[in-house]
Scaffold this motif. Structure first.
Motif, PDB file in Angstrom:
ATOM      1  N   ALA A  78       0.842  -1.201   0.000  1.00 51.32           N
ATOM      2  CA  ALA A  78       0.000   0.000   0.000  1.00 51.32           C
ATOM      3  C   ALA A  78       0.874   1.247   0.000  1.00 51.32           C
ATOM      4  O   ALA A  78       0.609   2.201  -0.725  1.00 51.32           O
ATOM      5  CB  ALA A  78      -0.931  -0.014   1.212  1.00 51.32           C
ATOM      6  N   ALA A  79       1.950   1.208   0.812  1.00 47.89           N
ATOM      7  CA  ALA A  79       2.845   2.364   0.868  1.00 47.89           C
ATOM      8  C   ALA A  79       3.558   2.576  -0.469  1.00 47.89           C
ATOM      9  O   ALA A  79       3.902   3.700  -0.826  1.00 47.89           O
ATOM     10  CB  ALA A  79       3.858   2.192   1.999  1.00 47.89           C
ATOM     11  N   PHE A  83      -3.494  -0.031  -4.359  1.00 51.87           N
ATOM     12  CA  PHE A  83      -4.761   0.164  -3.663  1.00 51.87           C
ATOM     13  C   PHE A  83      -5.799  -0.784  -4.242  1.00 51.87           C
ATOM     14  O   PHE A  83      -5.979  -0.854  -5.452  1.00 51.87           O
ATOM     15  CB  PHE A  83      -5.260   1.602  -3.830  1.00 51.87           C
ATOM     16  N   ALA A 104      -4.409   5.642   8.015  1.00 53.01           N
ATOM     17  CA  ALA A 104      -3.881   5.005   6.807  1.00 53.01           C
ATOM     18  C   ALA A 104      -2.952   5.960   6.049  1.00 53.01           C
ATOM     19  O   ALA A 104      -1.834   5.595   5.684  1.00 53.01           O
ATOM     20  CB  ALA A 104      -5.037   4.558   5.914  1.00 53.01           C
ATOM     21  N   GLN A 108       1.140   5.479   5.563  1.00 54.43           N
ATOM     22  CA  GLN A 108       1.777   5.390   4.245  1.00 54.43           C
ATOM     23  C   GLN A 108       2.840   6.464   4.072  1.00 54.43           C
ATOM     24  O   GLN A 108       3.924   6.201   3.567  1.00 54.43           O
ATOM     25  CB  GLN A 108       0.725   5.536   3.134  1.00 54.43           C
ATOM     26  N   GLN A 160     -11.472   6.667  -0.160  1.00 50.28           N
ATOM     27  CA  GLN A 160     -10.170   6.226   0.350  1.00 50.28           C
ATOM     28  C   GLN A 160      -9.111   6.294  -0.747  1.00 50.28           C
ATOM     29  O   GLN A 160      -7.982   6.730  -0.524  1.00 50.28           O
ATOM     30  CB  GLN A 160     -10.273   4.795   0.883  1.00 50.28           C
ATOM     31  N   LEU A 164      -5.766   8.485  -0.600  1.00 45.02           N
ATOM     32  CA  LEU A 164      -4.478   7.787  -0.558  1.00 45.02           C
ATOM     33  C   LEU A 164      -3.673   7.948  -1.854  1.00 45.02           C
ATOM     34  O   LEU A 164      -2.472   7.686  -1.869  1.00 45.02           O
ATOM     35  CB  LEU A 164      -4.694   6.299  -0.247  1.00 45.02           C
TER      36      LEU A 164
ATOM     37  N   LEU B 386      -7.469  -3.311   6.920  1.00 46.45           N
ATOM     38  CA  LEU B 386      -6.626  -2.242   7.466  1.00 46.45           C
ATOM     39  C   LEU B 386      -5.221  -2.292   6.870  1.00 46.45           C
ATOM     40  O   LEU B 386      -4.652  -1.256   6.505  1.00 46.45           O
ATOM     41  CB  LEU B 386      -6.564  -2.333   8.997  1.00 46.45           C
ATOM     42  N   LEU B 387      -4.661  -3.500   6.770  1.00 47.60           N
ATOM     43  CA  LEU B 387      -3.314  -3.649   6.191  1.00 47.60           C
ATOM     44  C   LEU B 387      -3.291  -3.149   4.753  1.00 47.60           C
ATOM     45  O   LEU B 387      -2.356  -2.463   4.334  1.00 47.60           O
ATOM     46  CB  LEU B 387      -2.887  -5.123   6.204  1.00 47.60           C
ATOM     47  N   SER B 388      -4.349  -3.474   3.995  1.00 44.32           N
ATOM     48  CA  SER B 388      -4.381  -3.118   2.576  1.00 44.32           C
ATOM     49  C   SER B 388      -4.427  -1.606   2.384  1.00 44.32           C
ATOM     50  O   SER B 388      -4.190  -1.110   1.290  1.00 44.32           O
ATOM     51  CB  SER B 388      -5.581  -3.769   1.891  1.00 44.32           C
ATOM     52  N   ARG B 389      -4.740  -0.876   3.463  1.00 44.39           N
ATOM     53  CA  ARG B 389      -4.740   0.581   3.375  1.00 44.39           C
ATOM     54  C   ARG B 389      -3.410   1.167   3.842  1.00 44.39           C
ATOM     55  O   ARG B 389      -3.272   2.377   3.992  1.00 44.39           O
ATOM     56  CB  ARG B 389      -5.883   1.169   4.219  1.00 44.39           C
ATOM     57  N   GLY B 390      -2.476   0.284   4.176  1.00 43.08           N
ATOM     58  CA  GLY B 390      -1.147   0.769   4.543  1.00 43.08           C
ATOM     59  C   GLY B 390      -0.896   0.846   6.038  1.00 43.08           C
ATOM     60  O   GLY B 390       0.143   1.341   6.474  1.00 43.08           O
ATOM     61  N   ILE B 391      -1.853   0.379   6.836  1.00 43.81           N
ATOM     62  CA  ILE B 391      -1.664   0.435   8.289  1.00 43.81           C
ATOM     63  C   ILE B 391      -0.862  -0.800   8.712  1.00 43.81           C
ATOM     64  O   ILE B 391      -1.291  -1.922   8.458  1.00 43.81           O
ATOM     65  CB  ILE B 391      -3.028   0.495   9.006  1.00 43.81           C
ATOM     66  N   GLU B 395      -0.114  -1.774  14.461  1.00 47.41           N
ATOM     67  CA  GLU B 395      -1.047  -0.650  14.583  1.00 47.41           C
ATOM     68  C   GLU B 395      -2.473  -1.081  14.226  1.00 47.41           C
ATOM     69  O   GLU B 395      -3.438  -0.654  14.858  1.00 47.41           O
ATOM     70  CB  GLU B 395      -0.579   0.460  13.643  1.00 47.41           C
TER      71      GLU B 395
END
Lengths: 251, 433
Positions: A78-79, A83, A104, A108, A160, A164, B386-391, B395
Motif C-alpha cells: 500500500a505504501a 490500492f 492510513a 503510508q 479512500q 491515498l 486495514l493492512l491493505s490501506r497501509g496500516i 497498529e
C-alpha cells in the motif's frame, strides 16, 4: 518501464489452482479492464496484487515499477502505491471513518519517509473529495462502513482511493450491487483520478461499468490466464456473445 | 462424609476462622449478623468448583492463604495513598480515601454539601447508627459465602446518604489504597440514594499487595439516577460484591474496569424492585500473563416494565483466563421486561481461555429477553482491510482492539471518566509490546 508487470503468475489456494500462467502489463496512465466469467480468477488476481494471505504463488512474479512485490506485506505494498477497492468492503466497528483515513494516510506517508499531514491539510483533502462523492460529514464521523448501504460502501472505497492517491488502483467488481445513479457517482469519482502517472485495473463481469469508466485496453481472463486482449470494443463484443467461446477454448 | 470435608480445611480457611475468632468482640457492631454469617462460612468453607456459581473460579484452590488482618495504616502507607495518581487523576472528584481498609479522613474531601452525608462504616456500626444498622447486610439476601465472609469480618468502609431530590455534581470517589505489605482487608460500604436524587459513585481499588474482600450495599430509591463505576487494579486476590436494590423509574448504570489484576471476582446482585427502571450494566476487563478475572451477575427483575442492557468485553492475552456469568431472572409478575445481555471475549493468544455462561430464568410470559456470547481471535478479514490501506500490523491490531473496547466504553455518559478509562485501556494496549 511499465507500471505493473505480471509475469507467468501461478497461484493456488489450498489445493486449488486458480491462476495458471497469467501474464499482463499495465502502463502508466492506462486503464485496463479485466473481464471474464465467474471463477476465471478475477478476484484472486485482485487479492494477490494486494497481498492477502491464504494465496500461494507457486510460479511467476509481480513487478510494480520494476520491483517485485510478492515478498512485501499488504501494508508495504500500500505504501508503494497499491490500492484495492474491495468488492465487499468490510465494516470496521468502533473506528471512525476519519480516524481510519488519517491513520492510513499517515502510516503510508511515514513508510515513504514523508511527514504527517497537518489537521487542516487533511481536513481540506477529505472535504474536497467527500463532497464530490456525496459523502456527508455525518458518514465520516461514523464507524467505517457500519450501517452504510451498498452504494455508500463503494463510494467510501473511492473516497479512500482519492485520499491515498495510489500509483496502481485495482477495482474489484466496483459495479456490483450499484443502481445506475450510484454507478455514475462512483465512475465519476474514478475518472477524476485518472492521471498520466497512475494505472488502473478495473475488474468486472459486465460491460456496463465500462460505459462510464472507458478502458484503454480490455483483457479477457479465463481459467486463470489472459486469453484475449483488445480495445474497448472487445467489451461490447463480450456483452453480445457472452463468455462461452473463452470458457470452451481454455478448457 | 460431610464431616470429613469440613475437617479438610485449607490453610486459608483455617486462617479466616482464626481471624474471626480472634477479632470477635473487637469488630464494630452487628454481632448477631456477623455470627450468623460466620457460621455460614464455617459450614461451607470457601467456594470451590463444585459450587455452580463458582465453577470457573475455584476460590478454595486459588486463594492459597489468608494474610493477617491489616493493622492501622502507617504514615508511609498514607503518604503513598495521598500521592497515588490513579486512572481518574485528571478528573474533579470528591475523594474519600481508605488506606488498607481504614477510613483516612485527613486524606478525604469532607467539605460540606447540602443533602450529602458521608461517614465511616466502622464508626456508624460501633455507634449504632440507625441507617447502617438497619441496612447493612439487608439489601439483597444471598447465601454467597464471599458475601458472608465480608459480613462476618467487615471492618470499615463508607456510609453515604444522598437526600431526596439532591443532585451531587462532583463524582463521589471512594479510593481504596492498599500498601505493599501483604494483609487482608474486609471493606463494606453502604450507599443510600433517596427519591429523585442523582449521584455518580466510583469505587476505585488499587490494592497493592493487600488481599481484598469488598462489598457494597446500595439502595436506590424511586426516580433516583445512579452511575456506579468499579475500577480495579489488584495484585493479590480480590473479591467484590455489589448488593443492590433499585426502585421504580430509576436510572441505574454500572461500569467495571479491570486490568493489572491477578485474581478478581466482581459479582453483582441486583434487584429491580420497581417498575419502569432503565439500566445499563457494562464492563471491560483486560488480561495478560496468568491473570484471572471473573464477572458474575445476578439480575433479578422483580417488577415489570424495566429495561436492562448488559454488555461485557474481555481482552485476553497470554495464558489469562476470563469468566463471564450472567443470570437474568424474570419473576412471574415482571411483565414487559426488556433484558438483553451480550458478552464478547477477544482472544489474543492460543493459550488464553474465556468462559461465558449466560442464563435466563423467565417466569413471565410477556417479555423480551435475549443473550449473546462470542469468543474469538481478531477477524482476519478486518485486519487485511486495514493492512491493505497501509496500516502496519501492530497498529492495525491495536486499532481493532481499541475499537472492540471502545464500543463499550463509549456508552459511559460522563465525558471525563469515559476519556480516562479509554486512555487507561490504550496504555494497557501499548504495554502489550
Amino acid at each position: 518501464m511499465s507500471l505493473l508487470e505480471i509475469k507467468n503468475l501461478h497461484v493456488r489456494i489450498e489445493d486449488k489452482k486458480i491462476l495458471n500462467g497469467l501474464t499482463l502489463t499495465v502502463e502508466k496512465g492506462q486503464v485496463a479492464a479485466i473481464m471474464g466469467p465467474n471463477g476465471s480468477g478475477k478476484s484472486t488476481l485482485a487479492y494477490v496484487l494486494a497481498g492477502k494471505e491464504d494465496y500461494e504463488v507457486t510460479e511467476g512474479d509481480v513487478l510494480l515499477d520494476g520491483e517485485s512485490v510478492l515478498e512485501m506485506s499488504p501494508d508495504e505494498r500500500a505504501a508503494k502505491g497499491v490500492f484495492l477497492a474491495f468488492q465487499y468492503p468490510v465494516e470496521v466497528p468502533g473506528v471512525a471513518t476519519m480516524t481510519f483515513l488519517r491513520t492510513a494516510l499517515n502510516a503510508q506517508r511515514k513508510a515513504r519517509g514523508q511527514g504527517e499531514l497537518s489537521t487542516p491539510e487533511f481536513m481540506k483533502l477529505v472535504r474536497d473529495t467527500s463532497g464530490k462523492l456525496g459523502i456527508t460529514q455525518e458518514m465520516l464521523r461514523r464507524a467505517v462502513n457500519v450501517g452504510f448501504s451498498g452504494g455508500e460502501k463503494k463510494r467510501n472505497e473511492i473516497l479512500q482511493m482519492a485520499v491515498l492517491q495510489p500509483r496502481l488502483a485495482v477495482l474489484d467488481e466496483t459495479d456490483s450491487g450499484l443502481d445506475i445513479d450510484a454507478l455514475k457517482i462512483v465512475a465519476d469519482g474514478v475518472n477524476r483520478l485518472r492521471s498520466p502517472d497512475r494505472g488502473m485495473v478495473v475488474i468486472t463481469h459486465y460491460q456496463r461499468l465500462l460505459n462510464y469508466i472507458v478502458p484503454d485496453v480490455v483483457h479477457v481472463l479465463a481459467k486463470g490466464r489472459v486469453v484475449k486482449t483488445g480495445g474497448k470494443e472487445l467489451a461490447l463484443e463480450l456483452e453480445a456473445k457472452g463468455y462461452a467461446e473463452y470458457v470452451g477454448e481454455a478448457a | 462424609m460431610a464431616a470429613d470435608i469440613r475437617n479438610m480445611k485449607t490453610s486459608a480457611e483455617q486462617a479466616l476462622s482464626a481471624a474471626y475468632t480472634g477479632a470477635r468482640g473487637k469488630l464494630p457492631g452487628l454481632p448477631g449478623l456477623r455470627e450468623q454469617a460466620f457460621r455460614e462460612f464455617e459450614a461451607r468453607g470457601l467456594p470451590h468448583r463444585r459450587v455452580e456459581e463458582w465453577k470457573y473460579t475455584d476460590l478454595r484452590a486459588l486463594m492459597r492463604e489468608m494474610p493477617p488482618l491489616a493493622g492501622a495504616p502507617d504514615a508511609a502507607a498514607k503518604a503513598r495513598a495521598k500521592d497515588a495518581r490513579g486512572v481518574l487523576a485528571g478528573i474533579d472528584t470528591r475523594r474519600i480515601v481508605f488506606v488498607d481498609g481504614v477510613f483516612a479522613p485527613e486524606l478525604s474531601d469532607l467539605s460540606p454539601e447540602p443533602g450529602l452525608t458521608i461517614g465511616s462504616l466502622a464508626y456508624a456500626l460501633a455507634s449504632g447508627d440507625a441507617l447502617a444498622t438497619r441496612r447493612v447486610g439487608k439489601v439483597f439476601a444471598t447465601d454467597d459465602v464471599a458475601v458472608a465472609l465480608n459480613t462476618a469480618l467487615m471492618g470499615d468502609g463508607a456510609v453515604i446518604h444522598v437526600a431526596a431530590g439532591v443532585q451531587i455534581a462532583r463524582p463521589i470517589h471512594l479510593v481504596f489504597a492498599g500498601s505493599e505489605t501483604p494483609a487482608s482487608v474486609f471493606v463494606r460500604s453502604l450507599v443510600v440514594v433517596e427519591k429523585g436524587a442523582r449521584v455518580i459513585l466510583i469505587e476505585d481499588h488499587d490494592s497493592g499487595a493487600v488481599q481484598v474482600n469488598a462489598a457494597l450495599d446500595l439502595v436506590a430509591a424511586a426516580e433516583s439516577q445512579i452511575d456506579y463505576f468499579k475500577i480495579t487494579q489488584a495484585r493479590a486476590p480480590h473479591v467484590a460484591s455489589l448488593l443492590a436494590s433499585i426502585g421504580a423509574k430509576a436510572s441505574f448504570n454500572t461500569f467495571a474496569f479491570t486490568r493489572h489484576s491477578s485474581l478478581v471476582r466482581n459479582q453483582s446482585f441486583i434487584r429491580f424492585a420497581g417498575e419502569h427502571t432503565e439500566s445499563g450494566m457494562r464492563g471491560v476487563s483486560l488480561l495478560k500473563g496468568k491473570e484471572h478475572v471473573d464477572t458474575t451477575l445476578l439480575v433479578e427483575h422483580a417488577k415489570g416494565h424495566c429495561r436492562s442492557r448488559e454488555q461485557f468485553k474481555m481482552v485476553l492475552d497470554n495464558e489469562s483466563h476470563g469468566v463471564f456469568q450472567g443470570k437474568i431472572i424474570v419473576q412471574p409478575h415482571a411483565q414487559k421486561t426488556d433484558a438483553k445481555m451480550l458478552t464478547r471475549a477477544l482472544l489474543l493468544s492460543q493459550e488464553a481461555e474465556a468462559d461465558n455462561k449466560p442464563e435466563l430464568e423467565i417466569f413471565a410470559d410477556d417479555v423480551v429477553c435475549g443473550h449473546g456470547a462470542t469468543a474469538g481471535a481478531l477477524d482476519k478479514g478486518l485486519k487485511f482491510y486495514l493492512l491493505s490501506r497501509g496500516i502496519p500490523e501492530a497498529e492495525a491490531e491495536a486499532l481493532l482492539i481499541q475499537a472492540f473496547i471502545g464500543e463499550t466504553v463509549e456508552e459511559i455518559a460522563h465525558e471525563g471518566i469515559r476519556a480516562a478509562l479509554m486512555s487507561a485501556a490504550i496504555e494497557w494496549l501499548r504495554g502489550r509490546g
